[in-house]
Design a protein around this motif. Structure first.
Motif, PDB file in Angstrom:
ATOM      1  N   ALA A 253       0.834  -1.208   0.000  1.00 32.56           N
ATOM      2  CA  ALA A 253       0.000   0.000   0.000  1.00 32.56           C
ATOM      3  C   ALA A 253       0.864   1.252   0.000  1.00 32.56           C
ATOM      4  CB  ALA A 253      -0.928  -0.014   1.214  1.00 32.56           C
ATOM      5  N   GLU A 254       1.938   1.257   0.786  1.00 31.44           N
ATOM      6  CA  GLU A 254       2.808   2.429   0.853  1.00 31.44           C
ATOM      7  C   GLU A 254       3.564   2.642  -0.452  1.00 31.44           C
ATOM      8  OE1 GLU A 254       5.205   1.677   4.273  1.00 31.44           O
ATOM      9  OE2 GLU A 254       3.676   2.400   5.695  1.00 31.44           O
ATOM     10  N   ARG A 255       4.029   1.557  -1.070  1.00 25.68           N
ATOM     11  CA  ARG A 255       4.765   1.690  -2.333  1.00 25.68           C
ATOM     12  C   ARG A 255       3.847   2.227  -3.428  1.00 25.68           C
ATOM     13  NH1 ARG A 255       7.526  -4.020  -3.311  1.00 25.68           N
ATOM     14  NH2 ARG A 255       8.224  -2.974  -5.224  1.00 25.68           N
ATOM     15  N   ILE A 256       2.614   1.753  -3.458  1.00 28.16           N
ATOM     16  CA  ILE A 256       1.664   2.243  -4.461  1.00 28.16           C
ATOM     17  C   ILE A 256       1.351   3.715  -4.203  1.00 28.16           C
ATOM     18  CG2 ILE A 256      -0.700   2.015  -5.318  1.00 28.16           C
ATOM     19  CD1 ILE A 256      -0.434  -1.018  -4.779  1.00 28.16           C
ATOM     20  N   GLY A 257       1.170   4.061  -2.942  1.00 31.10           N
ATOM     21  CA  GLY A 257       0.891   5.456  -2.605  1.00 31.10           C
ATOM     22  C   GLY A 257       2.012   6.391  -3.021  1.00 31.10           C
ATOM     23  N   ARG A 258       3.255   5.981  -2.778  1.00 30.32           N
ATOM     24  CA  ARG A 258       4.395   6.810  -3.171  1.00 30.32           C
ATOM     25  C   ARG A 258       4.477   6.958  -4.685  1.00 30.32           C
ATOM     26  NH1 ARG A 258       7.045   3.893   1.065  1.00 30.32           N
ATOM     27  NH2 ARG A 258       7.980   2.477  -0.482  1.00 30.32           N
ATOM     28  N   ALA A 259       4.254   5.843  -5.409  1.00 32.72           N
ATOM     29  CA  ALA A 259       4.318   5.897  -6.873  1.00 32.72           C
ATOM     30  C   ALA A 259       3.237   6.813  -7.425  1.00 32.72           C
ATOM     31  CB  ALA A 259       4.179   4.491  -7.451  1.00 32.72           C
ATOM     32  N   LYS A 260       2.046   6.697  -6.880  1.00 33.74           N
ATOM     33  CA  LYS A 260       0.937   7.515  -7.367  1.00 33.74           C
ATOM     34  C   LYS A 260       1.210   8.996  -7.103  1.00 33.74           C
ATOM     35  CE  LYS A 260      -3.197   7.179  -9.276  1.00 33.74           C
ATOM     36  NZ  LYS A 260      -3.406   6.540 -10.588  1.00 33.74           N
ATOM     37  N   SER A 261       1.751   9.300  -5.921  1.00 33.34           N
ATOM     38  CA  SER A 261       2.064  10.690  -5.581  1.00 33.34           C
ATOM     39  C   SER A 261       3.130  11.275  -6.502  1.00 33.34           C
ATOM     40  CB  SER A 261       2.534  10.783  -4.127  1.00 33.34           C
ATOM     41  OG  SER A 261       1.500  10.418  -3.240  1.00 33.34           O
ATOM     42  N   ALA A 262       4.031  10.397  -6.991  1.00 37.44           N
ATOM     43  CA  ALA A 262       5.105  10.845  -7.883  1.00 37.44           C
ATOM     44  C   ALA A 262       4.670  10.899  -9.341  1.00 37.44           C
ATOM     45  CB  ALA A 262       6.308   9.916  -7.737  1.00 37.44           C
ATOM     46  N   GLY A 263       3.404  10.580  -9.601  1.00 33.70           N
ATOM     47  CA  GLY A 263       2.909  10.629 -10.972  1.00 33.70           C
ATOM     48  C   GLY A 263       3.297   9.433 -11.816  1.00 33.70           C
ATOM     49  N   ARG A 264       3.730   8.360 -11.146  1.00 31.97           N
ATOM     50  CA  ARG A 264       4.108   7.150 -11.896  1.00 31.97           C
ATOM     51  C   ARG A 264       2.870   6.294 -12.140  1.00 31.97           C
ATOM     52  NH1 ARG A 264       7.846   4.526  -7.848  1.00 31.97           N
ATOM     53  NH2 ARG A 264       7.843   2.859  -9.407  1.00 31.97           N
ATOM     54  N   PRO A 265       2.755   5.682 -13.326  1.00 31.20           N
ATOM     55  CA  PRO A 265       1.560   4.888 -13.629  1.00 31.20           C
ATOM     56  C   PRO A 265       1.533   3.563 -12.864  1.00 31.20           C
ATOM     57  CG  PRO A 265       3.108   4.817 -15.460  1.00 31.20           C
ATOM     58  CD  PRO A 265       3.662   5.803 -14.484  1.00 31.20           C
ATOM     59  N   ILE A 266       0.337   3.182 -12.414  1.00 25.29           N
ATOM     60  CA  ILE A 266       0.111   1.899 -11.753  1.00 25.29           C
ATOM     61  C   ILE A 266      -0.456   0.941 -12.796  1.00 25.29           C
ATOM     62  CG2 ILE A 266      -1.018   0.696  -9.858  1.00 25.29           C
ATOM     63  CD1 ILE A 266       0.949   2.934  -9.007  1.00 25.29           C
ATOM     64  N   LEU A 267       0.306  -0.099 -13.100  1.00 25.07           N
ATOM     65  CA  LEU A 267      -0.115  -1.117 -14.064  1.00 25.07           C
ATOM     66  C   LEU A 267      -0.585  -2.349 -13.304  1.00 25.07           C
ATOM     67  CD1 LEU A 267      -0.362  -2.574 -16.786  1.00 25.07           C
ATOM     68  CD2 LEU A 267       2.118  -2.923 -16.761  1.00 25.07           C
ATOM     69  N   ALA A 268      -1.869  -2.612 -13.356  1.00 22.19           N
ATOM     70  CA  ALA A 268      -2.441  -3.783 -12.689  1.00 22.19           C
ATOM     71  C   ALA A 268      -2.382  -4.974 -13.627  1.00 22.19           C
ATOM     72  CB  ALA A 268      -3.883  -3.509 -12.278  1.00 22.19           C
ATOM     73  N   VAL A 269      -1.923  -6.095 -13.112  1.00 16.51           N
ATOM     74  CA  VAL A 269      -1.920  -7.343 -13.879  1.00 16.51           C
ATOM     75  C   VAL A 269      -3.183  -8.102 -13.505  1.00 16.51           C
ATOM     76  CG1 VAL A 269      -0.736  -9.523 -14.318  1.00 16.51           C
ATOM     77  CG2 VAL A 269       0.588  -7.414 -14.010  1.00 16.51           C
ATOM     78  N   GLY A 270      -4.172  -8.011 -14.381  1.00 16.81           N
ATOM     79  CA  GLY A 270      -5.415  -8.746 -14.176  1.00 16.81           C
ATOM     80  C   GLY A 270      -6.508  -7.939 -13.506  1.00 16.81           C
ATOM     81  N   THR A 271      -7.739  -8.314 -13.830  1.00 10.45           N
ATOM     82  CA  THR A 271      -8.904  -7.638 -13.263  1.00 10.45           C
ATOM     83  C   THR A 271      -9.023  -7.877 -11.765  1.00 10.45           C
ATOM     84  OG1 THR A 271     -10.286  -9.547 -13.844  1.00 10.45           O
ATOM     85  CG2 THR A 271     -10.191  -7.735 -15.436  1.00 10.45           C
ATOM     86  N   THR A 272      -8.497  -8.981 -11.262  1.00 10.77           N
ATOM     87  CA  THR A 272      -8.567  -9.229  -9.818  1.00 10.77           C
ATOM     88  C   THR A 272      -7.712  -8.224  -9.059  1.00 10.77           C
ATOM     89  OG1 THR A 272      -6.793 -10.894  -9.956  1.00 10.77           O
ATOM     90  CG2 THR A 272      -9.068 -11.683 -10.103  1.00 10.77           C
ATOM     91  N   SER A 273      -6.550  -7.888  -9.600  1.00 10.48           N
ATOM     92  CA  SER A 273      -5.722  -6.858  -8.979  1.00 10.48           C
ATOM     93  C   SER A 273      -6.450  -5.514  -8.981  1.00 10.48           C
ATOM     94  CB  SER A 273      -4.382  -6.727  -9.710  1.00 10.48           C
ATOM     95  OG  SER A 273      -3.617  -7.910  -9.597  1.00 10.48           O
ATOM     96  N   VAL A 274      -7.152  -5.227 -10.079  1.00 11.61           N
ATOM     97  CA  VAL A 274      -7.903  -3.971 -10.166  1.00 11.61           C
ATOM     98  C   VAL A 274      -8.956  -3.913  -9.063  1.00 11.61           C
ATOM     99  CG1 VAL A 274      -9.471  -2.585 -11.580  1.00 11.61           C
ATOM    100  CG2 VAL A 274      -7.540  -3.753 -12.648  1.00 11.61           C
ATOM    101  N   ARG A 275      -9.725  -4.982  -8.905  1.00 11.39           N
ATOM    102  CA  ARG A 275     -10.804  -4.975  -7.915  1.00 11.39           C
ATOM    103  C   ARG A 275     -10.266  -4.790  -6.509  1.00 11.39           C
ATOM    104  NH1 ARG A 275     -14.208  -9.616  -7.503  1.00 11.39           N
ATOM    105  NH2 ARG A 275     -15.668  -8.227  -6.455  1.00 11.39           N
ATOM    106  N   ALA A 276      -9.160  -5.467  -6.187  1.00 11.58           N
ATOM    107  CA  ALA A 276      -8.592  -5.322  -4.851  1.00 11.58           C
ATOM    108  C   ALA A 276      -8.103  -3.890  -4.624  1.00 11.58           C
ATOM    109  CB  ALA A 276      -7.450  -6.314  -4.657  1.00 11.58           C
TER     110      ALA A 276
END
Length: 364
Positions: A253-276
């Motif tokens: 959660a923290e790594r995703i938050g930092r990436a998002k704050s830095a404007g880096r794209p979040i690439l989800a592998v699969g629809t299950t990752s998206v839902r979570a």
């Protein structure tokens, strides 16, 4: 929205019945939302197609052998004497859907009308037995398992069960499916279907991705009825999703938050990752946590349809999905219904292989 708006025609011959010999040999249709251009590539091209600053999120759920083939057993009792199982009398197929405790599961049972509360089902040579202890919603049953001589129930299920291949794979499972219907990330047992977008990855592909300095992090969503249960209503809005258990670590959660704050794209592998991810983001908003995601264990009942506002996911690697399905609705929510259906028509015309063991699509 009418369910009929999420339909397309697919020749049966394009439904993949077996995996390719090499995982990364799959074709990959790249859909660029900014330019509107489709590009026919191979999954092996993925490392070179990435920008280099993405954070990739994969689902590490592991498929269990959740399909059990058993026989109904009559029980007799005389004057309060202990019931004893008689020789089996009818075939029963059970698809485990959710574990409630060490010996108790929710499951779909066929033929459901012939299996009632109190009925016992035997598996193997009788070394594993289940009693139906409750009826549930939408045809589900609750089963309590017991094993002969006190062997671990989960161990017996693992030994006697079959890999639950989807019904559109028109063959019996074989020994190879125990390995090929798992992603290389699979480490957390509990899923009853594979997070299939991850099936294309190999150690070599991961090495190339990491060699570009791209982060990869993991979450767990145990794929269950919520992912593949068909929509039986005439509109999307009337469909009710089954919940699925997921877990996102604090580190992820923290790594995703930092990436998002830095404007880096979040690439989800699969629809299950998206839902979570999106379910955890909604929890963060609802609880006023001040974070992008709420870490920890929770249930995802989120049904993502066109009009949904994505809070986390910027890009998606996904397989091709069934017509009129919740998964196709999710993909349409990300890239637009007309855009996705046009891409699917192109994939059909270009001879792509569809569904679990088929090819994939990169939406960015």
């Amino acid at each position: 929205m009418p369910l009929s708006e999420f339909d397309y025609v697919l020749p049966t011959r394009q439904i993949a019945q077996h995996p390719l010999e090499n995982r990364d040999a799959s074709r990959m249709l790249v859909l660029d939302r900014a330019t509107g251009v489709d590009d026919d590539r191979f999954f092996a091209d993925l490392p070179g197609l990435l920008r280099g600053d993405e954070l990739i999120v994969v689902n590490n759920a592991r498929v269990i052998p959740a399909r059990l083939l058993g026989r109904r057993a009559k029980s007799t009792a005389r004057d309060g004497a202990k019931k004893e199982s008689s020789p089996a009398e009818g075939e029963v197929e059970i698809l485990l859907s959710r574990q409630l405790d060490d010996a108790t599961w929710e499951a779909l049972v066929r033929p459901g009308k012939k299996v009632h509360v109190g009925q016992r089902v035997q598996f193997g040579e009788g070394e594993l037995e289940a009693e139906i202890i409750a009826h549930g919603n939408q045809g589900q049953r609750t089963l309590r398992f017991s094993s002969r001589k006190g062997a671990a129930v989960n161990g017996e299920i693992n030994r006697l069960g079959h890999i639950p291949l989807p019904p559109y794979i028109d063959r019996a499972d074989d020994a190879s499916d125990r390995e090929r219907y798992q992603t290389i990330f699979a480490s957390q047992p509990g899923a009853i279907a594979a997070p299939t977008a991850g099936l294309h990855f190999t150690p070599e592909i991961l090495e190339k991705i990491r060699g570009r300095g791209i982060e990869i992090c993991k979450l767990t969503l145990h794929v269950g009825l919520g992912t593949f249960q068909p929509i039986r209503t005439e509109t999307l809005e009337a469909h009710v999703m089954h919940s699925e258990a997921y877990e996102i670590s604090t580190e992820t959660a923290e790594r995703i938050g930092r990436a998002k704050s830095a404007g880096r794209p979040i690439l989800a592998v699969g629809t299950t990752s998206v839902r979570a991810l999106e379910a955890a983001a909604i929890r963060a908003t609802e609880t006023d946590s001040g974070q992008l995601l709420v870490a920890g264990k929770a249930e995802a009942r989120l049904f993502i349809t066109p009009g949904f506002r994505f809070r986390v996911v910027d890009a998606l690697l996904t397989n091709f999905h069934l017509p009129r399905s919740t998964l196709l609705a999710l993909v349409c929510a990300l890239a637009g219904r007309e855009r996705i259906l046009a891409a699917y028509r192109h994939a059909v015309e270009a001879g792509y292989r569809f569904y679990s063991y088929g090819d994939c699509m990169l939406i960015r």
